[in-house]
Design a protein around this motif. Structure first.
Motif, short mmCIF file in Angstrom:
data_model
loop_
_atom_site.label_atom_id
_atom_site.label_comp_id
_atom_site.label_asym_id
_atom_site.label_seq_id
_atom_site.Cartn_x
_atom_site.Cartn_y
_atom_site.Cartn_z
N GLY A 49 0.83 -1.19 0.00
CA GLY A 49 0.00 0.00 0.00
C GLY A 49 0.87 1.24 0.00
O GLY A 49 2.10 1.19 0.06
N GLY A 50 0.26 2.42 -0.11
CA GLY A 50 1.00 3.66 -0.05
C GLY A 50 0.89 4.45 -1.33
O GLY A 50 0.04 4.19 -2.19
N GLY A 82 5.35 -3.92 -5.79
CA GLY A 82 6.15 -4.82 -4.97
C GLY A 82 6.40 -6.12 -5.70
O GLY A 82 5.66 -6.49 -6.62
N PRO A 83 7.46 -6.85 -5.30
CA PRO A 83 7.86 -8.05 -6.05
C PRO A 83 7.05 -9.30 -5.72
O PRO A 83 7.06 -10.25 -6.50
CB PRO A 83 9.32 -8.23 -5.65
CG PRO A 83 9.38 -7.66 -4.26
CD PRO A 83 8.43 -6.51 -4.23
N THR A 115 -6.74 3.56 -5.78
CA THR A 115 -7.40 2.28 -6.00
C THR A 115 -7.08 1.35 -4.83
O THR A 115 -6.03 1.51 -4.18
CB THR A 115 -6.96 1.64 -7.33
OG1 THR A 115 -7.74 0.46 -7.56
CG2 THR A 115 -5.49 1.28 -7.29
N THR A 116 -7.96 0.42 -4.58
CA THR A 116 -7.73 -0.59 -3.53
C THR A 116 -7.63 -1.95 -4.19
O THR A 116 -8.52 -2.36 -4.96
CB THR A 116 -8.88 -0.59 -2.51
OG1 THR A 116 -8.94 0.67 -1.87
CG2 THR A 116 -8.63 -1.67 -1.45
N SER A 129 -4.48 -0.18 -0.03
CA SER A 129 -4.90 0.99 -0.78
C SER A 129 -3.67 1.66 -1.40
O SER A 129 -2.64 1.85 -0.73
CB SER A 129 -5.63 1.97 0.13
OG SER A 129 -5.98 3.15 -0.57
N TYR A 130 -3.77 2.04 -2.66
CA TYR A 130 -2.66 2.66 -3.38
C TYR A 130 -3.09 4.00 -3.96
O TYR A 130 -4.16 4.10 -4.57
CB TYR A 130 -2.18 1.76 -4.51
CG TYR A 130 -1.56 0.47 -4.03
CD1 TYR A 130 -0.21 0.41 -3.72
CD2 TYR A 130 -2.33 -0.69 -3.87
CE1 TYR A 130 0.37 -0.78 -3.26
CE2 TYR A 130 -1.76 -1.87 -3.42
CZ TYR A 130 -0.41 -1.90 -3.11
OH TYR A 130 0.15 -3.07 -2.66
#
Length: 361
Positions: A49-50, A82-83, A115-116, A129-130
Protein backbone atom coordinates in the motif's frame (compact mmCIF):
# COMPACT_ATOMS: atom_id res chain seq x y z
CA UNK A 1 3.23 -15.91 22.34
CA UNK A 2 3.56 -13.31 25.09
CA UNK A 3 0.98 -12.19 27.66
CA UNK A 4 -1.81 -14.06 25.91
CA UNK A 5 -1.10 -12.41 22.54
CA UNK A 6 -0.59 -14.60 19.49
CA UNK A 7 1.06 -13.16 16.37
CA UNK A 8 -0.26 -14.76 13.20
CA UNK A 9 2.63 -13.24 11.24
CA UNK A 10 4.91 -16.01 12.49
CA UNK A 11 3.65 -18.06 9.58
CA UNK A 12 1.12 -20.69 8.55
CA UNK A 13 0.77 -23.93 10.45
CA UNK A 14 -0.92 -25.55 13.45
CA UNK A 15 -0.08 -24.21 16.88
CA UNK A 16 -1.04 -26.02 20.11
CA UNK A 17 -1.99 -23.70 22.98
CA UNK A 18 -2.35 -24.77 26.61
CA UNK A 19 -4.19 -22.51 29.01
CA UNK A 20 -3.52 -23.03 32.73
CA UNK A 21 -4.97 -21.59 35.92
CA UNK A 22 -3.26 -22.31 39.21
CA UNK A 23 -2.54 -20.74 42.59
CA UNK A 24 0.44 -19.01 40.95
CA UNK A 25 -1.70 -17.26 38.33
CA UNK A 26 -4.99 -16.59 40.09
CA UNK A 27 -6.89 -16.86 43.36
CA UNK A 28 -7.89 -20.46 42.78
CA UNK A 29 -7.53 -23.75 44.56
CA UNK A 30 -5.84 -26.44 42.57
CA UNK A 31 -4.62 -26.43 38.98
CA UNK A 32 -6.55 -26.91 35.74
CA UNK A 33 -5.50 -26.78 32.08
CA UNK A 34 -7.26 -26.59 28.71
CA UNK A 35 -5.58 -27.28 25.38
CA UNK A 36 -6.68 -26.08 21.96
CA UNK A 37 -5.17 -25.67 18.49
CA UNK A 38 -4.85 -22.56 16.35
CA UNK A 39 -4.70 -23.19 12.62
CA UNK A 40 -3.00 -20.32 10.77
CA UNK A 41 -3.76 -20.38 7.06
CA UNK A 42 -1.49 -18.91 4.40
CA UNK A 43 -2.78 -15.46 3.50
CA UNK A 44 -2.38 -13.79 0.11
CA UNK A 45 -0.31 -10.61 -0.19
CA UNK A 46 -1.94 -7.43 -1.48
CA UNK A 47 1.34 -5.52 -1.14
CA UNK A 48 2.51 -2.63 1.01
CA UNK A 49 0.00 0.00 0.00
CA UNK A 50 1.00 3.66 -0.05
CA UNK A 51 1.79 6.33 -2.61
CA UNK A 52 3.70 5.60 -5.80
CA UNK A 53 4.89 8.26 -8.25
CA UNK A 54 5.33 7.92 -12.01
CA UNK A 55 5.75 10.27 -14.91
CA UNK A 56 3.31 10.22 -17.83
CA UNK A 57 5.60 8.19 -20.07
CA UNK A 58 6.20 5.58 -17.37
CA UNK A 59 2.51 5.17 -16.61
CA UNK A 60 1.55 5.12 -20.27
CA UNK A 61 3.94 2.17 -20.73
CA UNK A 62 2.37 0.36 -17.75
CA UNK A 63 -1.15 0.97 -19.08
CA UNK A 64 -0.12 -0.38 -22.47
CA UNK A 65 1.27 -3.57 -20.89
CA UNK A 66 -1.86 -4.14 -18.80
CA UNK A 67 -4.19 -3.58 -21.76
CA UNK A 68 -2.07 -5.83 -23.97
CA UNK A 69 -2.21 -8.65 -21.40
CA UNK A 70 -5.69 -8.56 -19.84
CA UNK A 71 -5.38 -12.11 -18.51
CA UNK A 72 -2.55 -10.97 -16.23
CA UNK A 73 -5.03 -8.85 -14.26
CA UNK A 74 -2.82 -5.80 -13.79
CA UNK A 75 0.45 -7.70 -13.28
CA UNK A 76 2.53 -4.87 -14.78
CA UNK A 77 1.12 -2.41 -12.25
CA UNK A 78 1.44 -4.83 -9.33
CA UNK A 79 5.11 -5.34 -10.21
CA UNK A 80 5.65 -1.60 -9.64
CA UNK A 81 4.09 -1.87 -6.17
CA UNK A 82 6.15 -4.82 -4.97
CA UNK A 83 7.86 -8.05 -6.05
CA UNK A 84 5.76 -10.60 -4.13
CA UNK A 85 2.18 -9.40 -4.55
CA UNK A 86 -0.35 -12.16 -5.12
CA UNK A 87 -2.00 -11.88 -8.53
CA UNK A 88 -5.60 -12.63 -9.35
CA UNK A 89 -7.17 -9.98 -7.13
CA UNK A 90 -9.51 -7.14 -7.94
CA UNK A 91 -9.11 -3.36 -8.04
CA UNK A 92 -12.00 -1.64 -6.28
CA UNK A 93 -12.97 1.95 -5.50
CA UNK A 94 -11.54 3.36 -8.72
CA UNK A 95 -11.19 -0.04 -10.40
CA UNK A 96 -8.37 -0.54 -12.86
CA UNK A 97 -10.45 0.12 -15.96
CA UNK A 98 -11.90 3.28 -14.45
CA UNK A 99 -8.49 4.41 -13.24
CA UNK A 100 -6.97 3.99 -16.71
CA UNK A 101 -9.90 5.82 -18.26
CA UNK A 102 -9.39 8.70 -15.83
CA UNK A 103 -5.70 8.79 -16.69
CA UNK A 104 -6.33 8.80 -20.42
CA UNK A 105 -8.77 11.68 -20.10
CA UNK A 106 -6.52 13.77 -17.83
CA UNK A 107 -4.86 16.76 -19.45
CA UNK A 108 -3.43 18.46 -16.36
CA UNK A 109 -0.55 16.96 -14.41
CA UNK A 110 0.47 16.19 -11.72
CA UNK A 111 -2.63 14.13 -11.01
CA UNK A 112 -3.46 11.49 -8.38
CA UNK A 113 -5.65 8.41 -8.50
CA UNK A 114 -6.56 5.95 -5.75
CA UNK A 115 -7.40 2.28 -6.00
CA UNK A 116 -7.73 -0.59 -3.53
CA UNK A 117 -6.34 -3.97 -4.45
CA UNK A 118 -8.03 -6.98 -2.80
CA UNK A 119 -6.92 -10.56 -3.21
CA UNK A 120 -8.30 -13.75 -1.62
CA UNK A 121 -7.57 -17.44 -1.44
CA UNK A 122 -9.71 -20.27 -0.02
CA UNK A 123 -9.32 -19.06 3.54
CA UNK A 124 -8.02 -15.49 3.76
CA UNK A 125 -8.28 -12.05 2.21
CA UNK A 126 -5.81 -9.16 2.07
CA UNK A 127 -6.22 -5.66 0.72
CA UNK A 128 -4.11 -2.52 0.34
CA UNK A 129 -4.90 0.99 -0.78
CA UNK A 130 -2.66 2.66 -3.38
CA UNK A 131 -2.43 6.28 -4.40
CA UNK A 132 -0.85 6.78 -7.80
CA UNK A 133 0.62 10.22 -8.48
CA UNK A 134 1.54 10.97 -12.08
CA UNK A 135 3.88 13.86 -12.84
CA UNK A 136 4.24 15.51 -16.25
CA UNK A 137 7.03 14.42 -18.58
CA UNK A 138 10.09 16.68 -18.61
CA UNK A 139 11.53 18.29 -21.70
CA UNK A 140 15.22 17.60 -22.24
CA UNK A 141 17.18 20.54 -20.81
CA UNK A 142 20.85 21.14 -21.60
CA UNK A 143 21.07 23.88 -18.97
CA UNK A 144 21.62 26.83 -21.28
CA UNK A 145 24.86 28.31 -22.61
CA UNK A 146 27.66 28.72 -20.09
CA UNK A 147 30.90 30.74 -19.96
CA UNK A 148 33.58 28.94 -17.96
CA UNK A 149 37.05 30.09 -16.91
CA UNK A 150 39.97 27.93 -15.80
CA UNK A 151 43.70 28.24 -15.23
CA UNK A 152 46.35 26.02 -16.80
CA UNK A 153 47.30 25.01 -13.25
CA UNK A 154 43.80 23.70 -12.43
CA UNK A 155 43.17 19.98 -11.99
CA UNK A 156 41.20 17.83 -14.45
CA UNK A 157 37.69 19.24 -14.78
CA UNK A 158 34.36 17.42 -15.24
CA UNK A 159 32.02 19.52 -17.35
CA UNK A 160 28.99 17.78 -15.84
CA UNK A 161 29.72 19.88 -12.75
CA UNK A 162 29.30 23.13 -14.71
CA UNK A 163 26.02 22.59 -16.54
CA UNK A 164 23.29 25.15 -15.91
CA UNK A 165 20.58 24.74 -13.29
CA UNK A 166 18.11 22.01 -14.07
CA UNK A 167 20.24 20.43 -16.79
CA UNK A 168 19.37 16.86 -17.71
CA UNK A 169 22.31 14.60 -16.92
CA UNK A 170 23.53 11.83 -19.19
CA UNK A 171 23.99 13.83 -22.40
CA UNK A 172 27.02 13.98 -24.70
CA UNK A 173 29.87 16.54 -24.79
CA UNK A 174 31.51 17.22 -28.16
CA UNK A 175 34.18 19.67 -29.27
CA UNK A 176 36.24 20.30 -32.40
CA UNK A 177 39.18 21.84 -30.55
CA UNK A 178 39.24 20.43 -27.01
CA UNK A 179 40.14 16.84 -26.14
CA UNK A 180 37.37 15.37 -23.96
CA UNK A 181 37.06 12.05 -22.15
CA UNK A 182 33.51 11.40 -20.94
CA UNK A 183 33.02 15.12 -20.41
CA UNK A 184 36.36 15.71 -18.64
CA UNK A 185 39.42 17.64 -19.80
CA UNK A 186 42.81 18.68 -18.43
CA UNK A 187 43.47 22.47 -18.57
CA UNK A 188 47.22 21.85 -18.38
CA UNK A 189 47.09 19.65 -21.48
CA UNK A 190 44.70 21.93 -23.35
CA UNK A 191 46.82 25.02 -22.70
CA UNK A 192 45.78 28.65 -22.76
CA UNK A 193 43.04 29.60 -25.19
CA UNK A 194 39.30 29.70 -25.82
CA UNK A 195 37.41 26.51 -26.65
CA UNK A 196 33.80 25.64 -27.43
CA UNK A 197 32.04 22.49 -26.24
CA UNK A 198 28.50 21.45 -27.19
CA UNK A 199 26.40 19.55 -24.69
CA UNK A 200 23.50 17.66 -26.26
CA UNK A 201 20.87 15.68 -24.39
CA UNK A 202 17.93 13.78 -25.80
CA UNK A 203 15.49 11.12 -24.73
CA UNK A 204 17.78 8.39 -26.11
CA UNK A 205 20.80 9.51 -24.03
CA UNK A 206 19.23 9.12 -20.60
CA UNK A 207 17.84 6.22 -18.61
CA UNK A 208 15.03 8.47 -17.40
CA UNK A 209 11.86 7.62 -19.37
CA UNK A 210 10.32 10.93 -18.29
CA UNK A 211 12.71 12.96 -20.46
CA UNK A 212 11.25 13.94 -23.82
CA UNK A 213 12.75 15.69 -26.85
CA UNK A 214 16.26 17.10 -27.33
CA UNK A 215 18.21 20.18 -26.26
CA UNK A 216 21.76 21.47 -26.60
CA UNK A 217 23.92 24.17 -25.03
CA UNK A 218 27.29 25.72 -25.83
CA UNK A 219 29.96 25.87 -23.13
CA UNK A 220 32.57 28.51 -23.94
CA UNK A 221 35.74 27.65 -22.02
CA UNK A 222 38.53 30.17 -21.48
CA UNK A 223 41.80 28.78 -20.13
CA UNK A 224 44.31 31.34 -18.85
CA UNK A 225 48.01 30.67 -18.56
CA UNK A 226 49.08 30.42 -14.94
CA UNK A 227 52.10 29.20 -12.98
CA UNK A 228 52.76 27.92 -9.51
CA UNK A 229 55.64 29.92 -8.12
CA UNK A 230 56.33 27.49 -5.30
CA UNK A 231 57.70 28.16 -1.83
CA UNK A 232 59.38 31.37 -0.59
CA UNK A 233 62.99 31.70 -1.74
CA UNK A 234 65.95 33.59 -0.35
CA UNK A 235 69.67 34.29 -0.80
CA UNK A 236 72.41 35.67 1.43
CA UNK A 237 75.11 38.01 0.16
CA UNK A 238 78.01 39.08 2.36
CA UNK A 239 78.47 42.83 2.53
CA UNK A 240 82.08 42.56 1.37
CA UNK A 241 80.98 40.63 -1.74
CA UNK A 242 78.29 43.12 -2.74
CA UNK A 243 78.98 44.66 -6.20
CA UNK A 244 78.96 48.44 -6.31
CA UNK A 245 76.09 48.42 -8.79
CA UNK A 246 74.00 45.74 -6.98
CA UNK A 247 71.32 48.19 -5.83
CA UNK A 248 70.48 49.42 -9.31
CA UNK A 249 67.21 48.66 -11.12
CA UNK A 250 68.48 46.07 -13.59
CA UNK A 251 70.93 44.25 -11.31
CA UNK A 252 68.64 44.01 -8.27
CA UNK A 253 65.70 42.89 -10.43
CA UNK A 254 67.82 40.17 -12.02
CA UNK A 255 68.98 39.01 -8.57
CA UNK A 256 65.39 38.54 -7.38
CA UNK A 257 64.34 36.81 -10.62
CA UNK A 258 67.25 34.37 -10.16
CA UNK A 259 65.49 33.17 -6.98
CA UNK A 260 62.46 31.95 -8.96
CA UNK A 261 61.92 28.43 -10.23
CA UNK A 262 63.59 27.77 -13.57
CA UNK A 263 60.34 27.81 -15.56
CA UNK A 264 58.76 30.82 -13.86
CA UNK A 265 57.81 33.79 -16.10
CA UNK A 266 59.86 36.91 -15.46
CA UNK A 267 57.27 39.52 -16.48
CA UNK A 268 55.54 39.71 -13.10
CA UNK A 269 55.43 42.56 -10.61
CA UNK A 270 57.22 43.24 -7.30
CA UNK A 271 55.68 44.64 -4.13
CA UNK A 272 57.45 46.59 -2.75
CA UNK A 273 58.88 47.57 -6.12
CA UNK A 274 62.55 47.29 -7.05
CA UNK A 275 62.86 51.08 -6.87
CA UNK A 276 61.38 51.04 -3.33
CA UNK A 277 64.01 48.53 -2.22
CA UNK A 278 66.75 50.68 -3.76
CA UNK A 279 65.38 53.65 -1.83
CA UNK A 280 65.62 51.60 1.40
CA UNK A 281 69.30 50.87 0.69
CA UNK A 282 70.14 54.42 -0.27
CA UNK A 283 68.24 55.64 2.79
CA UNK A 284 70.77 53.95 5.10
CA UNK A 285 69.61 50.29 5.31
CA UNK A 286 72.82 48.73 4.01
CA UNK A 287 72.39 45.33 5.69
CA UNK A 288 69.40 43.18 6.60
CA UNK A 289 66.52 41.52 4.76
CA UNK A 290 65.28 43.06 1.54
CA UNK A 291 61.96 41.28 0.96
CA UNK A 292 59.43 41.62 -1.84
CA UNK A 293 56.34 39.78 -3.07
CA UNK A 294 56.61 38.65 -6.67
CA UNK A 295 53.25 38.18 -8.47
CA UNK A 296 52.37 36.78 -11.88
CA UNK A 297 48.98 36.29 -13.56
CA UNK A 298 45.55 37.84 -13.05
CA UNK A 299 42.44 37.16 -11.01
CA UNK A 300 41.92 33.44 -10.25
CA UNK A 301 45.09 32.51 -12.17
CA UNK A 302 47.34 34.72 -10.07
CA UNK A 303 50.14 33.38 -7.87
CA UNK A 304 52.68 35.05 -5.60
CA UNK A 305 55.86 34.11 -3.81
CA UNK A 306 57.94 35.90 -1.19
CA UNK A 307 61.55 36.59 -2.21
CA UNK A 308 64.25 37.75 0.21
CA UNK A 309 67.83 38.87 -0.34
CA UNK A 310 69.75 39.26 2.90
CA UNK A 311 72.78 41.54 2.95
CA UNK A 312 74.88 40.29 5.84
CA UNK A 313 77.57 42.26 7.59
CA UNK A 314 80.99 40.59 7.59
CA UNK A 315 82.02 39.75 11.15
CA UNK A 316 84.91 37.94 12.76
CA UNK A 317 84.16 34.40 13.87
CA UNK A 318 84.59 35.16 17.56
CA UNK A 319 81.78 33.65 19.60
CA UNK A 320 81.30 34.55 23.23
CA UNK A 321 80.81 31.79 25.76
CA UNK A 322 77.36 30.21 25.83
CA UNK A 323 75.97 29.10 29.19
CA UNK A 324 74.71 25.56 29.72
CA UNK A 325 70.95 25.17 29.59
CA UNK A 326 68.61 22.93 31.55
CA UNK A 327 65.18 22.03 30.16
CA UNK A 328 62.51 19.56 31.15
CA UNK A 329 61.75 16.50 29.06
CA UNK A 330 58.22 17.72 28.43
CA UNK A 331 59.27 21.24 27.37
CA UNK A 332 58.78 20.47 23.67
CA UNK A 333 60.87 21.60 20.72
CA UNK A 334 63.48 24.25 21.49
CA UNK A 335 64.97 26.85 19.13
CA UNK A 336 68.71 26.63 19.77
CA UNK A 337 69.27 30.24 18.71
CA UNK A 338 67.39 31.25 21.88
CA UNK A 339 70.33 29.98 23.92
CA UNK A 340 73.31 31.64 22.15
CA UNK A 341 72.97 35.11 23.66
CA UNK A 342 74.34 38.00 21.62
CA UNK A 343 76.22 35.78 19.21
CA UNK A 344 75.18 35.96 15.51
CA UNK A 345 72.32 33.63 14.70
CA UNK A 346 73.39 32.52 11.22
CA UNK A 347 75.74 29.73 12.25
CA UNK A 348 75.10 25.98 12.20
CA UNK A 349 74.40 23.52 15.01
CA UNK A 350 75.28 19.93 15.77
CA UNK A 351 73.72 17.93 18.60
CA UNK A 352 75.82 15.05 19.93
CA UNK A 353 77.83 15.29 16.73
CA UNK A 354 74.78 15.15 14.44
CA UNK A 355 73.85 18.07 12.21
CA UNK A 356 70.76 19.98 13.39
CA UNK A 357 68.46 22.48 11.74
CA UNK A 358 68.56 24.58 14.90
CA UNK A 359 65.65 22.82 16.58
CA UNK A 360 66.21 20.65 19.64
CA UNK A 361 63.43 18.26 20.45
Amino acid sequence: MSGGNFDTAQGPGTFSVTYTVSPETACVTGTSTATFNIEVNQAPNAGPGGTFTFCQAEFEAIVALVIANPSNQGQALLDEFGPDITTGGTFSNDNLSTLFAQFNSTTSFPASFTTTYTVSNENCTDSASYTITINPNEDADAGGDQNLEFCTTDAVQDLNDFLGDGATQGGEFTSDDLTLTDGTFDPAVAGAGTFEVTYTVNMDDTDDPCIQGEDSATLTITITQAVELGEPASDIICENDLPDNFFTEDVLRAAFLDLLQDDAPTNGSFDPSISDLIDQFEGGMTTGDFTTQYTIGTDECEDSVELTITIRENVEANLTEVDDVTVCQNAGAQDLTDFIGDNPDFGSFTVNGENSDGTFN
